[in-house]
Design a protein around this motif. Structure first.
Motif, PDB file in Angstrom:
ATOM      1  N   ASP A  18     104.305  35.551 -12.327  1.00 61.19           N
ATOM      2  CA  ASP A  18     103.442  36.223 -11.355  1.00 61.19           C
ATOM      3  C   ASP A  18     101.973  35.869 -11.597  1.00 61.19           C
ATOM      4  N   LYS A  19     101.537  34.788 -10.959  1.00 58.63           N
ATOM      5  CA  LYS A  19     100.115  34.419 -10.991  1.00 58.63           C
ATOM      6  C   LYS A  19      99.664  34.228  -9.552  1.00 58.63           C
ATOM      7  N   ASN A  20      98.334  34.340  -9.343  1.00 55.45           N
ATOM      8  CA  ASN A  20      97.817  34.267  -7.971  1.00 55.45           C
ATOM      9  C   ASN A  20      97.221  32.913  -7.629  1.00 55.45           C
ATOM     10  N   ALA A  21      97.277  32.617  -6.325  1.00 54.30           N
ATOM     11  CA  ALA A  21      96.503  31.484  -5.807  1.00 54.30           C
ATOM     12  C   ALA A  21      95.249  32.067  -5.162  1.00 54.30           C
ATOM     13  N   ARG A  22      94.081  31.502  -5.491  1.00 53.01           N
ATOM     14  CA  ARG A  22      92.832  31.992  -4.877  1.00 53.01           C
ATOM     15  C   ARG A  22      92.903  31.799  -3.352  1.00 53.01           C
ATOM     16  N   PRO A  46      89.127  22.783  -5.161  1.00 45.87           N
ATOM     17  CA  PRO A  46      90.181  21.950  -5.750  1.00 45.87           C
ATOM     18  C   PRO A  46      91.507  22.266  -5.069  1.00 45.87           C
ATOM     19  N   LEU A  47      92.471  21.365  -5.213  1.00 45.76           N
ATOM     20  CA  LEU A  47      93.748  21.515  -4.498  1.00 45.76           C
ATOM     21  C   LEU A  47      94.917  21.482  -5.457  1.00 45.76           C
ATOM     22  N   PHE A  48      95.948  22.250  -5.139  1.00 40.11           N
ATOM     23  CA  PHE A  48      97.226  22.029  -5.817  1.00 40.11           C
ATOM     24  C   PHE A  48      98.318  21.926  -4.755  1.00 40.11           C
ATOM     25  N   ARG A  60      98.259  30.430 -15.598  1.00 38.07           N
ATOM     26  CA  ARG A  60      96.989  31.087 -15.213  1.00 38.07           C
ATOM     27  C   ARG A  60      96.953  31.266 -13.703  1.00 38.07           C
ATOM     28  N   ASN A  61      95.990  32.065 -13.232  1.00 40.20           N
ATOM     29  CA  ASN A  61      95.768  32.123 -11.791  1.00 40.20           C
ATOM     30  C   ASN A  61      95.203  30.781 -11.342  1.00 40.20           C
ATOM     31  N   ILE A  62      95.549  30.377 -10.112  1.00 41.25           N
ATOM     32  CA  ILE A  62      95.142  29.041  -9.658  1.00 41.25           C
ATOM     33  C   ILE A  62      93.872  29.182  -8.791  1.00 41.25           C
TER      34      ILE A  62
END
Ligand code: FAD
Ligand code: EPU
Length: 337
Positions: A18-22, A46-48, A60-62
Motif C-alpha cells: 500500500d503505497k501512493n502515486a502522487r 517524473p514518470l513511472f 516508497r510513495n511514488i
C-alpha cells in the motif's frame, strides 16, 4: 484522459503493497500516451510506466505520474502458410493473449500460460517459463520515445534479449513506452514438451501426442500447484534470477553438497536459486506479515499489510546468507521502486 492525485497503488501491484502515486493516469490509446507524456513534460513530472504491477516492489510513495498502460487489441497483420503475425496492444493481459492464440490454433506461447501481467511488459524481461522465452516468438515492438515523443520500432536484435533481460532494463531504461508487440506464431504447431514437469504431467494424463491446448493445460496445472496466486497471497513470482556458475565453481559446490542440482547452459551451470535459498535455511520462514514461500523459496510473500522496505531488507538478508554459504550472488528479478 484524467490525471488523479494521491491514488493508492494497492490494487495495482501483485505484492499487495500500500503505497501512493502522487499522480495517476490511464492511457487506453497511443494518442493518450502521447498526450500524457506531453502533460508530464509541461508539469515537469517524473514518470513511472505501469502494466499489471506483477514484477515490482514498492518501497516508497511514488512522487511521479504513474502511467498505467491499457492499450487493447489483437490484430492479424500478416499471414503465410506457416505462420501469422499478431499485433497486440501493450495493455492486453498476457494470459488472455495466450488463450486467444490457443483458440485460434496459433502455436508458440502455450508454455507461457498463466504468467501474470501485460503484453507490453513481456519484452522488458523477455518473460520465460517451461523451456520457452518470448524472444522465440517475438517479431518486433512499437514504443514511444519519452523524450522526443516519436514512435520507434524495435527488432528482436535491438531488444538485446537475454535471460530475464532486455535493453529496456539497461541502456534504454526509462526511455520508452511500449505500445504494441507483434508476435510471429506458428500455424503448424511444433510442440515443446521437453521440460521435465510437462512431460511428467502429460504422462500422468496418458497424453502421447499433445496439442498446444494440452501443453497449456499442463503448464496451468503445474503453475497452480507450485506458485502462490497473487489474488490470495501477495507476491511477484521469482524474486531472484537463477544464477549460472562456471563448471569449476559447480564442481567445488558439489564436493561439499553432493545433491546440488545443476542445469548446463551455454555459460556454465545454472543452479536453482530456490535450492540455494532453501539450503540457507529460509524456506517457509515467516517474519510478521512477510515471508518466504513454503513450497517455492524463490518467492517472497506478503501475507497482508507487509511493507516493501521489509521485503527489500529480507531479500538482502537472503542474498547475504547465500553469498556467505555458497559465494554466489543472487540478482533480483523484481524491479524495486
Ligand atoms: P509491471 O510489474 O507493471 O512492470 C514491470 C516493469 O516493466 C516495470 O519496470 C515497468 O515500468 C515496465 N513496464 C511495464 N509495462 C510497460 C510498457 N508498456 N512500456 C514500458 N515499460 C513497461 N515472469 C516470467 O518471466 N516467468 C514466469 O514464469 C513468471 N511467473 C510469475 C508468477 C507470478 C505468480 C507472478 C506474480 C509473477 C511472475 N512473473 C514471471 C513476473 C511477471 O509476471 C512478469 O515480469 C510480467 O511480464 C510483468 O508484467 P506487468 O505488466 O505486471 O509489469
Ligand atoms: N527447488 C528446491 N526447493 C524448492 C523448490 C525448488 O530446491 O522448494 C529447486 C529444485 O531443484 C527444482 C528447481 O528448484 O528442480 C527449479 O524449480 P522450479 O521448476 O519451480 O523453477 P524455478 O527455477 O524456481 C523458474 C523461473 C520461473 C518459471 C519456472 C518454470 C526464474 C527466476 N524463475 O523458476 O519464473 O515459471 O522456472 O520455467 O527463472 C518468474 O520469473 O517470476 C518465474 C516464476
Amino acid at each position: 484522459m484524467n490525471i488523479q492525485e494521491n491514488i493508492s497503488l494497492l490494487p495495482f501491484n501483485t505484492f499487495g503493497i500500500d503505497k501512493n502515486a502522487r499522480f495517476f493516469a490511464i492511457a487506453k490509446t497511443t494518442e493518450e500516451v502521447n498526450q500524457l507524456l506531453l502533460k508530464a513534460k509541461e508539469m515537469d513530472l517524473p514518470l513511472f510506466i505501469l502494466g499489471g504491477g506483477s514484477n515490482i516492489l514498492l518501497t516508497r510513495n511514488i512522487e511521479a505520474l504513474v502511467l498505467k498502460i491499457e492499450i487493447k487489441g489483437f490484430d492479424l497483420v500478416g499471414e503465410s502458410d506457416k505462420d501469422v503475425l499478431v499485433k497486440v496492444g501493450a495493455g492486453e493481459n498476457w494470459h488472455d493473449f495466450v488463450m486467444h492464440c490457443i483458440q485460434n490454433n496459433y502455436a508458440g506461447v502455450e508454455n507461457l500460460s498463466l504468467i501474470p501481467g501485460t503484453v507490453g511488459a513481456s519484452p522488458m524481461q523477455n518473460i520465460g517459463a517451461y523451456g520457452v522465452e518470448i524472444k522465440e516468438v517475438f517479431d518486433h515492438l512499437e514504443a514511444i520515445d519519452r523524450n522526443t515523443l516519436k514512435l520507434r520500432t524495435f527488432s528482436s536484435e535491438e531488444c538485446e534479449f537475454g535471460y530475464r533481460e532486455s535493453v529496456f532494463k539497461h541502456e534504454l531504461k526509462d526511455r520508452f513506452v511500449i505500445t504494441h508487440v507483434v508476435f510471429r506464431l506458428s500455424k503448424t504447431s511444433h510442440i515443446n514438451a521437453e521440460y521435465g514437469a510437462i512431460r511428467q504431467t502429460l504422462a500422468e494424463k496418458g497424453i502421447q501426442s499433445p496439442t498446444i491446448k494440452d501443453i497449456s493445460d499442463a503448464v496451468i496445472e503445474i503453475r497452480r500447484s507450485k506458485l502462490p496466486d497473487p489474488a490470495i497471497i501477495g507476491n511477484a513470482g521469482s524474486f531472484f534470477k537463477n544464477p549460472t556458475v562456471s563448471v569449476l565453481s559447480f564442481e567445488k559446490i558439489k564436493s561439499e553438497f553432493p545433491n546440488v542440482p545443476g542445469f548446463p547452459n551455454e555459460d556454465g551451470i545454472k543452479i536453482p536459486a530456490a535450492w540455494l535459498i532453501e539450503q540457507a535455511g529460509w524456506k517457509g520462514k515467516r517474519f510478521g506479515n512477510i515471508g518466504v514461500h513454503q513450497f517455492q523459496p524463490l518467492v517472497l510473500i506478503n501475507y497482508g499489510g507487509g511493507d516493501g522496505i521489509e521485503i527489500k531488507d529480507l531479500s538482502k538478508k537472503i542474498q547475504d546468507s547465500v553469498q556467505e554459504k555458497f559465494h554466489i550472488i543472487l540478482h533480483p528479478e523484481v524491479n524495486f521502486l
